[in-house]
Design a protein around this motif. Sequence first.
Motif, PDB file in Angstrom:
ATOM      1  N   ILE A  34      -5.874   4.532  -7.409  1.00 28.33           N
ATOM      2  CA  ILE A  34      -6.559   3.464  -7.172  1.00 28.33           C
ATOM      3  C   ILE A  34      -6.669   2.858  -5.673  1.00 28.33           C
ATOM      4  O   ILE A  34      -6.768   1.751  -5.184  1.00 28.33           O
ATOM      5  CB  ILE A  34      -6.338   2.072  -8.128  1.00 28.33           C
ATOM      6  N   PHE A  35      -5.994   3.679  -5.004  1.00 30.96           N
ATOM      7  CA  PHE A  35      -5.483   3.357  -3.505  1.00 30.96           C
ATOM      8  C   PHE A  35      -6.920   2.831  -2.597  1.00 30.96           C
ATOM      9  O   PHE A  35      -6.792   1.932  -2.056  1.00 30.96           O
ATOM     10  CB  PHE A  35      -4.969   4.607  -2.848  1.00 30.96           C
ATOM     11  N   PRO A  36      -7.964   3.723  -2.876  1.00 35.04           N
ATOM     12  CA  PRO A  36      -9.054   3.140  -2.199  1.00 35.04           C
ATOM     13  C   PRO A  36      -9.555   1.619  -2.509  1.00 35.04           C
ATOM     14  O   PRO A  36     -10.114   1.046  -1.792  1.00 35.04           O
ATOM     15  CB  PRO A  36     -10.353   3.994  -2.446  1.00 35.04           C
ATOM     16  N   VAL A  37      -9.122   1.238  -3.901  1.00 32.19           N
ATOM     17  CA  VAL A  37      -9.703   0.042  -4.272  1.00 32.19           C
ATOM     18  C   VAL A  37      -8.720  -1.070  -3.659  1.00 32.19           C
ATOM     19  O   VAL A  37      -9.295  -2.040  -3.306  1.00 32.19           O
ATOM     20  CB  VAL A  37      -9.401  -0.169  -5.766  1.00 32.19           C
ATOM     21  N   MET A  38      -7.507  -0.742  -3.586  1.00 36.02           N
ATOM     22  CA  MET A  38      -6.585  -1.736  -2.701  1.00 36.02           C
ATOM     23  C   MET A  38      -6.900  -1.672  -1.373  1.00 36.02           C
ATOM     24  O   MET A  38      -6.694  -2.619  -0.921  1.00 36.02           O
ATOM     25  CB  MET A  38      -5.096  -1.083  -2.974  1.00 36.02           C
ATOM     26  N   ILE A  39      -7.385  -0.547  -0.855  1.00 34.20           N
ATOM     27  CA  ILE A  39      -7.931  -0.819   0.588  1.00 34.20           C
ATOM     28  C   ILE A  39      -8.939  -1.936   0.719  1.00 34.20           C
ATOM     29  O   ILE A  39      -9.104  -2.891   1.543  1.00 34.20           O
ATOM     30  CB  ILE A  39      -8.445   0.538   1.169  1.00 34.20           C
ATOM     31  N   LEU A  40     -10.152  -1.847  -0.200  1.00 30.77           N
ATOM     32  CA  LEU A  40     -11.118  -2.677  -0.306  1.00 30.77           C
ATOM     33  C   LEU A  40     -10.676  -4.044  -0.686  1.00 30.77           C
ATOM     34  O   LEU A  40     -10.930  -5.045  -0.042  1.00 30.77           O
ATOM     35  CB  LEU A  40     -11.939  -2.330  -1.212  1.00 30.77           C
ATOM     36  N   LEU A  71       0.839  -1.208  -0.250  1.00 30.60           N
ATOM     37  CA  LEU A  71      -0.090   0.054  -0.098  1.00 30.60           C
ATOM     38  C   LEU A  71       0.857   1.447  -0.060  1.00 30.60           C
ATOM     39  O   LEU A  71       0.471   2.139  -0.619  1.00 30.60           O
ATOM     40  CB  LEU A  71      -0.859  -0.023   1.219  1.00 30.60           C
ATOM     41  N   TRP A  72       2.025   1.208   0.892  1.00 30.62           N
ATOM     42  CA  TRP A  72       2.810   2.393   0.854  1.00 30.62           C
ATOM     43  C   TRP A  72       3.368   2.609  -0.560  1.00 30.62           C
ATOM     44  O   TRP A  72       3.519   3.788  -0.979  1.00 30.62           O
ATOM     45  CB  TRP A  72       3.970   2.096   1.704  1.00 30.62           C
ATOM     46  N   VAL A  73       4.006   1.622  -1.427  1.00 28.51           N
ATOM     47  CA  VAL A  73       4.505   1.676  -2.437  1.00 28.51           C
ATOM     48  C   VAL A  73       3.451   2.129  -3.298  1.00 28.51           C
ATOM     49  O   VAL A  73       3.804   3.215  -4.345  1.00 28.51           O
ATOM     50  CB  VAL A  73       4.867   0.342  -2.986  1.00 28.51           C
ATOM     51  N   LEU A  74       2.360   1.820  -3.464  1.00 35.67           N
ATOM     52  CA  LEU A  74       1.383   2.076  -4.296  1.00 35.67           C
ATOM     53  C   LEU A  74       0.836   3.653  -3.997  1.00 35.67           C
ATOM     54  O   LEU A  74       0.401   4.446  -5.076  1.00 35.67           O
ATOM     55  CB  LEU A  74       0.145   1.337  -4.127  1.00 35.67           C
ATOM     56  N   LYS A  75       0.770   4.076  -2.976  1.00 34.56           N
ATOM     57  CA  LYS A  75       0.524   5.373  -2.432  1.00 34.56           C
ATOM     58  C   LYS A  75       1.750   6.248  -3.024  1.00 34.56           C
ATOM     59  O   LYS A  75       1.274   7.530  -3.364  1.00 34.56           O
ATOM     60  CB  LYS A  75       0.423   5.516  -0.973  1.00 34.56           C
ATOM     61  N   SER A  76       2.764   5.873  -3.273  1.00 33.79           N
ATOM     62  CA  SER A  76       3.909   6.705  -3.608  1.00 33.79           C
ATOM     63  C   SER A  76       4.072   6.674  -5.190  1.00 33.79           C
ATOM     64  O   SER A  76       4.980   7.425  -5.777  1.00 33.79           O
ATOM     65  CB  SER A  76       5.210   6.273  -2.966  1.00 33.79           C
ATOM     66  N   THR A  77       3.155   6.121  -5.915  1.00 28.41           N
ATOM     67  CA  THR A  77       3.292   6.187  -7.326  1.00 28.41           C
ATOM     68  C   THR A  77       2.066   6.932  -8.084  1.00 28.41           C
ATOM     69  O   THR A  77       1.166   7.184  -7.192  1.00 28.41           O
ATOM     70  CB  THR A  77       3.503   4.663  -7.886  1.00 28.41           C
ATOM     71  N   VAL A  78       2.104   6.763  -9.324  1.00 22.55           N
ATOM     72  CA  VAL A  78       1.093   7.488 -10.014  1.00 22.55           C
ATOM     73  C   VAL A  78      -0.099   6.768  -9.969  1.00 22.55           C
ATOM     74  O   VAL A  78      -1.302   7.237 -10.366  1.00 22.55           O
ATOM     75  CB  VAL A  78       1.584   7.558 -11.546  1.00 22.55           C
ATOM     76  N   ALA A  79      -0.202   5.224  -9.475  1.00 21.02           N
ATOM     77  CA  ALA A  79      -1.259   4.557  -9.416  1.00 21.02           C
ATOM     78  C   ALA A  79      -2.031   4.707  -8.160  1.00 21.02           C
ATOM     79  O   ALA A  79      -3.111   3.949  -7.766  1.00 21.02           O
ATOM     80  CB  ALA A  79      -0.952   3.098  -9.328  1.00 21.02           C
ATOM     81  N   ALA A  80      -1.630   6.029  -7.627  1.00 16.19           N
ATOM     82  CA  ALA A  80      -2.224   6.050  -6.165  1.00 16.19           C
ATOM     83  C   ALA A  80      -3.648   6.469  -6.170  1.00 16.19           C
ATOM     84  O   ALA A  80      -4.365   6.547  -5.191  1.00 16.19           O
ATOM     85  CB  ALA A  80      -1.495   7.527  -5.483  1.00 16.19           C
TER      86      ALA A  80
END
Length: 242
Positions: free
Chosen positions: A179-185, A168-177
């Motif tokens: 979709i962060f709520p979807v990853m939380i789900l 999640l941390w890596v995802l939050k730090s990239t352009v793919a951030a």
Amino acid sequence: MDQQITAVIVNRKEHKLKKGAGYHLDLFWVAILMILCSFMGLPWYVAATVISIAHIDSLKMETQTSAPGEQPKFLGVREQRVTGIFVFLLTGLSVFMAPILKFIPMPVLYGVFLYMGVASLNGVQFMDRLQLLLMPAKHQPDLIYLRHVPQRRIHLFTFIQALCLALLWVLKSTVAAIIFPVMILALVAVRKAMDYVFSQHDLSYLDDVIPEKDKKKKEDEKKKKNKKKGSIDSEIDFVSNS
């Protein structure tokens, strides 16, 4: 999702709140405020996790007197609206204080938020289990899950949590951030998959809504009652044999 996650953490049973959770009412008004803020071009309004936890901690009540070496007893939280009103009034007034606030160095603000985040980690089971990875068995504290779950299972559960956090941390730090709520789900599916890796007995101690200290207290009281009952039965048997 930020609002609901924060509400769940704030309304944990260990905080002993009396006025009810109100999850649906809170989310309803947050939705109304988001609509109004969107039309007016203002930032969206949701509960901030770190600030909300710090607010709860600042309102906790404990006993004033205790025996030497005994921890103060937690009594509850001062549930009121005064501090919230003043926080938002000062937030609104900060718009007119921009000429003064611009002199505050950014490292100072980052330091305040870092301190608040680190202080809020106290008592989080995940952090306690991370410390167990580097702690010899003889120095480990008397935790309820250490009594019932093998250490290798505890470390495996901690490793899975740390891996999910890193992703999640890596995802939050990239352009793919975005979709962060979807990853939380998606973490819901990860938690469901753990049912096939861990037994329900292990999960009842590693991932339970009941605070660890409350479960430990109940178990200690049960042991004391059983021990007292056993001693009484032994005395009765001794008298009967005599």
